[in-house]
Structure formats: C-alpha cells, structure tokens
Design an enzyme around this catalytic site. Structure first.
Site, PDB file in Angstrom:
ATOM      1  CB  SER A 194      -0.950   0.002   1.192  1.00 20.73           C
ATOM      2  OG  SER A 194      -0.216  -0.091   2.392  1.00 20.73           O
ATOM      3  CE  LYS A 230      -7.246  -1.095   2.590  1.00 23.51           C
ATOM      4  NZ  LYS A 230      -7.208   0.026   3.517  1.00 23.51           N
ATOM      5  CG  HIS A 253      -4.204  -1.367  -0.813  1.00 29.13           C
ATOM      6  ND1 HIS A 253      -4.734  -0.099  -0.878  1.00 29.13           N
ATOM      7  CD2 HIS A 253      -3.837  -1.567   0.473  1.00 29.13           C
ATOM      8  CE1 HIS A 253      -4.666   0.464   0.321  1.00 29.13           C
ATOM      9  NE2 HIS A 253      -4.129  -0.403   1.159  1.00 29.13           N
TER      10      HIS A 253
HETATM   11  N1  PMP Z   1      -4.539  -5.223   5.095  1.00 25.86           N
HETATM   12  C1  PMP Z   1      -3.965  -4.298   4.321  1.00 25.86           C
HETATM   13  C2  PMP Z   1      -2.914  -4.715   3.345  1.00 25.86           C
HETATM   14  C3  PMP Z   1      -4.372  -2.963   4.407  1.00 25.86           C
HETATM   15  O1  PMP Z   1      -3.813  -2.018   3.642  1.00 25.86           O
HETATM   16  C4  PMP Z   1      -5.390  -2.607   5.319  1.00 25.86           C
HETATM   17  C5  PMP Z   1      -5.930  -1.192   5.428  1.00 25.86           C
HETATM   18  N2  PMP Z   1      -5.054  -0.211   5.710  1.00 25.86           N
HETATM   19  C6  PMP Z   1      -5.924  -3.601   6.117  1.00 25.86           C
HETATM   20  C7  PMP Z   1      -5.500  -4.901   5.977  1.00 25.86           C
HETATM   21  C8  PMP Z   1      -6.975  -3.282   7.125  1.00 25.86           C
HETATM   22  O2  PMP Z   1      -8.202  -3.211   6.507  1.00 25.86           O
HETATM   23  P1  PMP Z   1      -9.429  -2.465   7.196  1.00 25.86           P
HETATM   24  O3  PMP Z   1      -9.228  -1.009   6.991  1.00 25.86           O
HETATM   25  O4  PMP Z   1     -10.602  -3.033   6.514  1.00 25.86           O
HETATM   26  O5  PMP Z   1      -9.379  -2.822   8.646  1.00 25.86           O
END
Ligand code: PMP
Length: 397
Positions: free
Chosen positions: A186, A244, A214
C-alpha cells in the site's frame, strides 16, 4: 509506572514526535469521503481515500443500506454464533466466494481484525510464518498473536524467501509453515510476485496467504491480484477488505470450505465480536454485484490513475515504481514531506503525507489515491496545485 510518570512519559514522547514531524494530525471531514471533500469549510480535491471505485458514495449502495436498516435495524445484535447471523451475512459470504472463485468465504468486522482472526486460528507456537518485511501492520499483529516463529524475508526478494523457506523446512523444527504477503503493497503500489511465491510454496510445502486489501476491485478486472495471475486454486487464504474498493467496512477470507468452516468455529473475532451491521452487509452485497456485472468502474479507475501518474511525472516528480493506482510522490525528508502536504492542502488538494514509521526513514511521501469517481477536471486542478507548490518548494524545476 505511576499515573504522574505516565503523564510525563506521554507528554515528552508526543512533543518529540511533533518536533520530528512524525505526529499525525487528523482533519475531520464535513462531507462524504468522495472525490471532493469539505474540511474546515473548504473544498479540496481528495487524493487520500481508499474508495478506489467511488462506491462509498454510490446511490445504489446507499439505497441497499437504507433498505437493510428498515428491514433489520441498525445493529446485528449479537456475535455470529449466538444469533448475530442474518440471512444477508450468508448471502454476502456466498457472493464473496463467487467473486473470488473459491468454495466459501467468511466475513469479519474489518480487514485488520480479519488478519488477527485468520492467522491465529490456524498457526500456533509449533509453526513458522515467512512474512514479507513490508506486510501490513494487521498481518504483523496477526502473526504475533499466533505465537508462531516469525521469519521476515526481504521485500519481494524471492531468493531470500526461498533460502528462508528451505532453512525452515530443513530444520525440521516446525509443524506448519506459512508464507504471507500483501497482494499489493500500500505504500509503494507494487504487486507481490505471486507466481514465484506459489512455486516456492509448492517446493517447500508452505501454506499460502495473500492479503489483497489493495488489489481487490483494482487488479484482475476487479477480482484481485490472485485472479490477475490466474492462481485462484493455488492460494489457501485470500484475504480482502470491504472498506477500500468495496466502499463500506469489513474484511473477509475466501478459500476452501474446510478452511472457512474451521475459521467459523475457531477464529476469535467471529466468535466474540458482534457481526457486521445490516447496512454494511447489504451495501457490500450491492457493491460485489456491481463489480461482478461490469468492469466499467475498474476501467475508469485505471484511466484516472494513468492520467494522474503521467501528469505528475511530466512535472518532474518522483512517483516511484508503482504498478497500481497507488501513486506515491516521494519527497524524502519527513519535515519537508509534511510541509509539502500542508501546502497542497492550503492550495486545495488533500494528499496526506506518509512518513516513518509507516515507511522507512528518509522515504517520506505524499500518497495519491486516484479513484474512478474523479473527473479529469478535478485531476487537472490537483496537478496545477502540485506544479505550483512543487516549484515554490524547489522540489521540481
Ligand atoms: N490489510 C492491508 C494490506 C491494508 O492495507 C489494510 C488497510 N489499511 C488492512 C489490511 C486493514 O483493513 P481495514 O481497513 O478493513 O481494517
């Protein structure tokens, strides 16, 4: 530590973070998190949300959520295994499995808690986990919670992964061994080398786990990184988030039916935390239906991402090596990065700075997240501000 000492500890450390430019300032939104947002009474072009496809504000999702509230109320009322499973929770899980082309799926309350749930339900202290050094915080925490031995491999370095997988297997010390990677990273927007990871996993008999937070909605015509590489039958755990591209909130695991059945009896957030609200579930179902029916939003996302990237590159910014819509604009120094982001903000562009400890020291960046909902006019507005502020601060010529 006494309460007084705690106060002193917090005060000193918070001050230290502020001096170093590492303190997160939170700006509350006065509008929906769409392509344009309202903060402090000002309208800004929003380049910081994960709402890749614009679905967070889509009328079809809103309608589905409102209908679900009218039918089921605002809260699910209990954990899934007591009586917090509504029929629509099961419908969502079926839709997710179809979307990911797996036998079954299980939904959680967030992507973060999904990683905490899934890793620790399967791995334990007799096991080892090979984890990419840039994996998301929730993977790191999920690994820690499992009490398995954590073996970090250099980011997307397949030679290092192979060496460490071989060492772990040859040591004879571990019962199960798992390899975990983000599908799309990300902070830089690069894609995991899944074909090589699968090959190594087959050679050393590893369980495979991909967190595609992502990649879903973005790669593989929307179905994600695993589909992008045609590896649907080779990955044991496909993790996704509903927060997302799907535009709502929640997380899920898609995989074989036995795995999902196991998670339903063993993963703690499923057992001990109240389930997703009816509105979340109904809106997510609608989003998945939209993505399954058409790739139009996905195509628009890529068009916009390519447009923004080309514009920033033409201006002379360093946008790294992203392979996805995630578009970092790398500044380097932490204080300079935060100043750049604040100036963009003052000029009408919301692009948040990301600095240590989220990314390594000296690689501070402003991260841009274009979406399908941006118009060319909005992106042009953002590019004009980038040009102005970039020149003013001497970042571009
Ligand atoms: N895994 C990854 C790779 C993420 O980028 C994120 C979000 N930042 C999450 C998990 C967490 O997801 P959520 O916002 O739905 O808790």
């Amino acid at each position: 530590m006494s309460s007084k000492q705690l106060g002193q500890f917090l005060n000193e450390n918070l001050e230290d973070l502020k001096v170093k430019g590492l303190y997160n300032v939170i700006d509350p939104l006065q509008s929906a998190n769409g392509p344009l947002i309202q903060i402090n009474g000002r309208e800004l072009v929003n380049l910081s949300s994960n709402n890749y496809l614009g679905l967070a504000t889509d009328d079809r999702l809103k309608k589905a959520a409102i209908e679900a509230v009218n039918t089921y109320g605002v809260g699910a009322g209990a954990v899934r295994t007591i009586n917090g499973t509504l029929e629509i929770h099961l419908e969502l899980e079926e839709k997710l499995a179809q979307f990911k082309k797996t036998e079954a799926a299980i939904a959680y309350q967030s992507g973060f808690n999904c990683n905490m749930a899934a890793i620790s339900a399967v791995m334990d202290k007799n096991d080892a986990i090979l984890s990419d050094e840039l994996n998301h915080a929730s993977i790191i925490d999920g690994c820690r919670l499992s009490r398995a031995t954590i073996i970090r491999f250099n980011h997307s370095d397949m030679v290092d992964l192979r060496t460490k997988a071989k060492e772990a297997r040859d040591s004879g010390k571990y019962n199960k061994i798992m390899v975990i990677t983000d599908g799309v990273f990300s902070m830089d927007g690069d894609i995991a080398k899944l074909p090589e990871i699968v090959e190594i996993a087959e050679e050393f008999d590893l369980i495979t786990y991909v967190d595609d937070a992502h990649g879903s909605g973005v790669l593989g015509d929307g179905a994600g990184t695993v589909k992008h590489f045609g590896l649907s039958d080779k990955i044991d755990f496909q993790i996704g988030t509903l927060s997302k591209a799907i535009g709502v909130v929640g997380g899920y695991v898609a995989g074989k039916r036995d795995l999902i059945d196991w998670l339903k009896v063993r993963s703690r957030p499923f057992l001990f935390s109240t389930s997703l609200t009816p509105a979340d579930v109904a809106a997510s179902i609608k989003a998945i239906e939209i993505l399954s029916e058409s790739t139009e939003l996905n195509q628009r996302l890529w068009e916009n991402a390519n447009y923004l990237k080309a514009g920033l590159e033409k201006l002379g910014f360093d946008i790294g090596d992203s392979e996805t819509p995630i578009t970092p604009c790398i500044i380097g120094d932490e204080v300079q990065t935060q100043k750049f982001s604040s100036r963009l903000n003052e000029e009408g562009v919301y692009a948040k700075s990301i600095v240590f400890p989220t990314v390594p020291r000296g690689t501070g960046r402003v991260r841009n997240m274009p979406s399908a909902a941006h118009t060319k006019e909005m992106l042009d507005r953002a590019l004009a501000v980038y040009e102005k502020v970039g020149k003013e601060m001497g970042i571009i010529q």
